[in-house]
Design an enzyme around this catalytic site. Structure first.
Site, PDB file in Angstrom:
ATOM      1  N   HIS A 298      14.719  72.441  45.949  1.00  0.00           N
ATOM      2  CA  HIS A 298      13.516  72.267  45.256  1.00  0.00           C
ATOM      3  C   HIS A 298      12.294  73.101  46.016  1.00  0.00           C
ATOM      4  CE1 HIS A 298      13.329  68.851  48.015  1.00  0.00           C
ATOM      5  NE2 HIS A 298      12.057  68.680  47.676  1.00  0.00           N
TER       6      HIS A 298
ATOM      7  N   HIS B  67       9.394  71.925  47.069  1.00  0.00           N
ATOM      8  CA  HIS B  67       8.437  71.257  48.132  1.00  0.00           C
ATOM      9  C   HIS B  67       8.378  72.072  49.368  1.00  0.00           C
ATOM     10  CE1 HIS B  67       8.220  67.066  46.148  1.00  0.00           C
ATOM     11  NE2 HIS B  67       7.264  67.714  45.764  1.00  0.00           N
TER      12      HIS B  67
ATOM     13  N   ASP C  77       8.364  71.605  52.481  1.00  0.00           N
ATOM     14  CA  ASP C  77       9.538  71.439  53.746  1.00  0.00           C
ATOM     15  C   ASP C  77      10.578  71.961  53.497  1.00  0.00           C
ATOM     16  OD1 ASP C  77       9.468  69.147  51.606  1.00  0.00           O
ATOM     17  OD2 ASP C  77      10.436  67.942  53.183  1.00  0.00           O
ATOM     18  N   HIS C  78      10.803  72.391  52.069  1.00  0.00           N
ATOM     19  CA  HIS C  78      12.232  73.128  51.934  1.00  0.00           C
ATOM     20  C   HIS C  78      12.218  74.578  51.654  1.00  0.00           C
ATOM     21  CE1 HIS C  78      14.362  69.214  51.393  1.00  0.00           C
ATOM     22  NE2 HIS C  78      13.151  68.892  51.240  1.00  0.00           N
TER      23      HIS C  78
ATOM     24  N   HIS D 243      14.165  63.551  41.690  1.00  0.00           N
ATOM     25  CA  HIS D 243      13.169  63.480  42.839  1.00  0.00           C
ATOM     26  C   HIS D 243      11.798  63.905  42.021  1.00  0.00           C
ATOM     27  CE1 HIS D 243      11.381  64.102  46.576  1.00  0.00           C
ATOM     28  NE2 HIS D 243      11.188  65.420  46.648  1.00  0.00           N
TER      29      HIS D 243
ATOM     30  N   ASP E  56      16.210  66.575  48.009  1.00  0.00           N
ATOM     31  CA  ASP E  56      15.889  64.966  48.258  1.00  0.00           C
ATOM     32  C   ASP E  56      16.248  64.252  46.714  1.00  0.00           C
ATOM     33  OD1 ASP E  56      14.635  66.239  50.402  1.00  0.00           O
ATOM     34  OD2 ASP E  56      12.754  65.879  49.673  1.00  0.00           O
TER      35      ASP E  56
ATOM     36  N   HIS F 188      17.155  64.455  56.930  1.00  0.00           N
ATOM     37  CA  HIS F 188      15.698  64.302  55.979  1.00  0.00           C
ATOM     38  C   HIS F 188      15.149  63.023  56.584  1.00  0.00           C
ATOM     39  CE1 HIS F 188      12.678  64.348  52.878  1.00  0.00           C
ATOM     40  NE2 HIS F 188      12.940  65.657  52.926  1.00  0.00           N
TER      41      HIS F 188
END
Lengths: 315, 315
Positions: free
Chosen positions: A62, A64, A66-67, A144, A214, A272
């Site tokens: 996805h 976000h 942090d990915h 998510h 996530d 995570h």
């Protein structure tokens, strides 16, 4: 077959020293895939002695930060390293639109093509998005705050196993054996055709790795990941924070363990972890109460799925 | 006054282990500014025990990835850390357009405002772009492949120095002394007004730090950075690669030293070393031949400009 998972980043939204944002390498007999690409992934690739240019196939769960915030740097470094071969990136819709202005305005003009593949799948089933002669990759929707997909990596098992004694019985050459293992019938010196299914055992069950990060816990995931040899699930929170996990689209480690237990998975890998935890032992304990074959991800951890599968399949 | 420069990243386009992409902290008496923000800057901030939230003022030289790819992660982490105060970012045109789609498509909705300030300056002079009660920051155009600016950080010197003996001569209280140091006249007990300029020496010369990265050598820079206490110049290449430096908008370390010598700077700090060099000693030697007071940047290096200035000003 050599099936390795290497953790490059096991942290959540905020990186900590020694626990960077999400990224993993799935290595299928030398064919390497990158799964998620948090900031500093290129440094982690270097740190753990992977080759930058080997990641021509990237799966993004996805969008976000942090990915994905490691993608611009990784792709730039690939370009500066002289890459000409395309890079395939599989992700939810929007990644191209997110990255292109950054590359254009920073004057980045890559000598290779970035092929963006948008994953679309609203149904709670795993659908194939990629395959080659090493593996098949399937994607399925997670739960998510923004569109997010899990992945199942399934090895391709190329050969049947010869039944015991048939090679000697028919006086096969090594070339004959190879053909039969590939599924061909065998013709004896006398001209008699022995059907392949009389010579071989069924192919062994392929080893499968599922990545769910996530996501909140959801019962629909149980059937999708049922029986995988290794299930990687995010364990952002401890069990006291189940409400917060639900609100933010995350799991507690206990919920992750419940998924592994309900889906009868071989092993569970938790990752995570929220940066709020200095000590992860309580999160580990939460999971162990529910599912004993649980591992905690650490940056740099390498898991050999052949070995893992051998042990739990024989258990 | 406490004037510190901390190197967070001293590498060039491609980071190496232990030498990350460009980022520095300029600390003026506790007021901290971030200068450039390559990938992993947030990790380097943590590693070198700086506070993430202290960087509300950021200067970006240009939009190449190795100077900006750390911004998305840093700003996200500021948000997750609960930031409400705005962040001011000074950069060439286009940064907002580069970052906004990334934040929008990744679902990042910050609780603080990002104030983008576009630097515009075509003339080869340093123009003020920021000031507060700690310092003034000026920007000037550099010579790179895309629009790029250098910066001069000049401390604000708040106080005049009292002439020797005047405090005793006029029997001043500590409150009187403070007023006079701030520039006020002094009225004696007998009602006689002593003009300030009879009581104080001129303010000492402010300490100045100039940052020139990325750029080719250009004579127009000499007047702009003349006499700064510390001149930071990129030294991407060794002297054998002068042609390549020119073509790519970079300097050799020798050219950087020539700039420091021609501009009669106090000290030279070299940074932004190409990842091709395992050993930087030859690059250092190239510079030392031309300008002896040269330092090589390392990630984590802290320079105290008060001390540096004291030594070379007394030399």
């Amino acid at each position: 077959m050599n099936f390795l998972v290497t953790i490059l980043g096991s942290g959540a939204a905020t990186p900590k020293l020694g626990r960077y944002c999400s990224a993993q390498v799935v290595n299928m007999d030398g064919f390497k895939m990158l799964v998620d690409c948090g900031e500093s992934t290129q440094n982690q690739i270097r740190h753990y002695r992977q080759k930058m240019q080997s990641f021509g196939t990237i799966f993004i769960s996805h969008l976000h930060g942090d990915h994905i915030f490691g993608l611009p740097g990784l792709l730039s470094t690939m370009h500066l390293g002289g890459r000409k071969e395309p890079v395939d990136i599989f992700s939810p819709k929007g990644l191209k639109e997110a990255l292109t202005p950054l590359f254009e305005l920073s004057g980045s003009d890559f000598d290779f093509e970035i092929k963006y593949h948008e994953i679309e799948n609203d149904e709670p089933v795993a659908k194939e998005i990629f395959h080659n002669n090493h593996c098949t990759v399937k994607a399925f929707p997670l739960y998510h705050s923004i569109p997010c997909f899990g992945f199942i990596f399934e090895e391709y098992v190329p050969y049947f196993q010869l039944k015991q004694g048939v090679a000697q019985q028919y006086n096969m050459s090594s070339a004959d054996i190879r053909m039969v293992k590939q599924g061909r019938d065998y013709t004896t010196e006398e001209g008699i055709v022995i059907p392949n299914n009389e010579l071989v055992l069924p192919k062994r069950e392929p080893i499968r790795y599922a990545y769910c990060c996530d996501t909140s816990y959801n019962d629909s995931l149980v059937d999708i990941v049922r029986g995988v040899d290794l299930l990687c699930v995010e364990g952002t929170f401890d069990k006291s924070m189940e409400q917060r996990a639900l609100e933010t689209g995350h799991c507690t480690t206990r919920q992750a363990a419940q998924l592994a237990r309900n889906a009868q998975c071989g092993n569970l890998l938790l990752t995570h972890f929220s940066a709020r935890y200095r000590d992860l032992q309580p999160l580990y304990d939460d999971a162990l109460e529910v599912f004993p074959r649980t591992l905690m991800a650490e940056d740099g951890l390498v898991l050999d799925l052949d070995v893992l599968a051998k042990y739990h399949r024989n258990a």
